[in-house]
Design an enzyme around this catalytic site. Sequence first.
Site, mmCIF file in Angstrom:
data_model
loop_
_atom_site.group_PDB
_atom_site.id
_atom_site.type_symbol
_atom_site.label_atom_id
_atom_site.label_comp_id
_atom_site.label_asym_id
_atom_site.label_seq_id
_atom_site.Cartn_x
_atom_site.Cartn_y
_atom_site.Cartn_z
ATOM 1 N N ASP A 1 0.839 -1.192 0.000
ATOM 2 C CA ASP A 1 0.000 0.000 0.000
ATOM 3 C C ASP A 1 0.878 1.248 0.000
ATOM 4 O OD1 ASP A 1 -2.675 1.227 0.476
ATOM 5 O OD2 ASP A 1 -1.706 1.927 2.309
ATOM 6 N N GLU B 1 1.241 -0.332 -5.041
ATOM 7 C CA GLU B 1 0.434 0.807 -5.490
ATOM 8 C C GLU B 1 1.347 1.981 -5.811
ATOM 9 O OE1 GLU B 1 -3.217 3.420 -3.584
ATOM 10 O OE2 GLU B 1 -1.549 2.809 -2.322
#
Length: 533
Positions: free
Chosen positions: A206, A268
Amino acid sequence: MSDESPDESAWWQSAVIYEIAPISFQDSNGDGKGDLAGLISRIDYLKWLGVDAVWLTPIYRSPFRDLGYDISDYCAIEPAFGSLDEFDRLVKALHAEGIRLILDLVPNHTANDHKWFVESSSSPNSAKADWYIWADAAENGGPPNNWLSRFGGSAWEWCEARRQYYYHSFLVEQPDLNWRNPQVRAAISEVMRFWLDRGVDGFRVDASAVLIKDALLRDNPPNPGAAGKPPPQRHTPVFTDDRPETMSCIEFIREVIDSYPARLLCGEVQGKTDRIGHFYGTERPRLHLPLNFVLLDTPWNALPLQAAIDAYFNALPEHAWPVWVVGGHDKQRIASKVGAAQMRVLAMLLMTLRGTPFFYMGDEIGRKRVTIPPDRIRDPFEKLVPGYGLCRDPERAPMRWDASPHGGFTKGSPWLPLEADGGTSVTEQQSDERSILALFRALIALRRAHACLRQGGYAPLRSHNDVLAYKRTEGRNEALIVLNIAAEPRKWHWRGRGRLLLSTHLDRPSEPLPDASILLRANEGVVIALEVR
Ligand code: GLC
């Protein structure tokens, strides 16, 4: 066409990966939230659909202010989802069906009730004093600099116990860890090992582009394109995002991954096509798959799509394996953008481009954005930065499995509403052999059956008149893909012998096309096997 299986350690190159937000997938106990037992009960569906791996948004203990991206204990399962025993059962059950499991790794920040932060914020002399990003007030007593939280307001929050500010890229309740501290790196590597030892096949990292912030805490400059954008975009985040030092963190995370066989690291790295190559690494490997959202961001037309696909391939280093993402828990549903008819074309594009396809639960039934009444909004971003149409709840609504109340998702009251007027469901589409769900399944099967669709080279063809066309070639195996982006028929010619493999309409027989041409109907895409001489 051949059907050789590729190198097992690079299983993710030929895999189709399905993102699940467990809170919205299947509830088993009637509390209105999806859980691990519910997910286990839907493995049959995943098997039927044919996906090779699932990526779950966070399932760790969390106050769930931000869909679980605010973690209070990295090594415990959130009780609303179940227990570690249930997690082990999930791993076993998925693996028994040949489906791999990817977890979300959230190394950038914890929840503020995580014991690390409780200790760090207790005193400047605590053992974990330097585990988060602390700074003294500016001379006027205000925040140390002008950095903004993505979720609105200053990214600095005052802590009375330390008489200092701490930094939070996202919510006040999501303090950023200090990745310059080797103890933090070691702690996150322990977390990774905890899950890898339990059989997890990889992680999606993330916010991987923001792990390190400028050591000098320099102010971000104004963003010249800020007009009309949400307030957090008032500055260009050059000193907070995508710092070169971040790469060493990703390399560190990759080393942990590489100490286990055949694990995947994706991450990401939003909105960075020109920079995406760096995230693969050169001498030292970084991410296997920096997630690429270009198909979501490009106007839905043949020419812009062709240009965006080319620009992406051109940005990749030679050794890089491409990846395509068409949906996600942060992204507006692509079916709402392209419409139901073109959603089929999009599915064919996704499954026939060179690279690993990712799609998000519900995309396979052509799910559109769900209207969420204002009093039911849960997304903290929308609550703090309202009015820009960027609420993420419409994508996070529970899965619609069948025609029963709440779509078979829960017997209780769902944490987010489903479509008020019913809507298409998995069961309904499973009994329709021409549904978009049937198309997703057929495309996944086609990809599995034809090595050139998985591994083959990509060669664009000169397209015009709203047609996007390309070839995928491996050895003597070649597939021609022709996608009609228009709502009118279009003709396409080629040289040599072709045989139709699949139409997005699922109504053409798989048979030779002796004229070396095809009349595509409105919104139709086809895959044609070419005979290579
Ligand atoms: C990532 C997640 C998003 C979350 C944010 C903060 O961008 O995908 O859902 O809000 O990180 O953790």
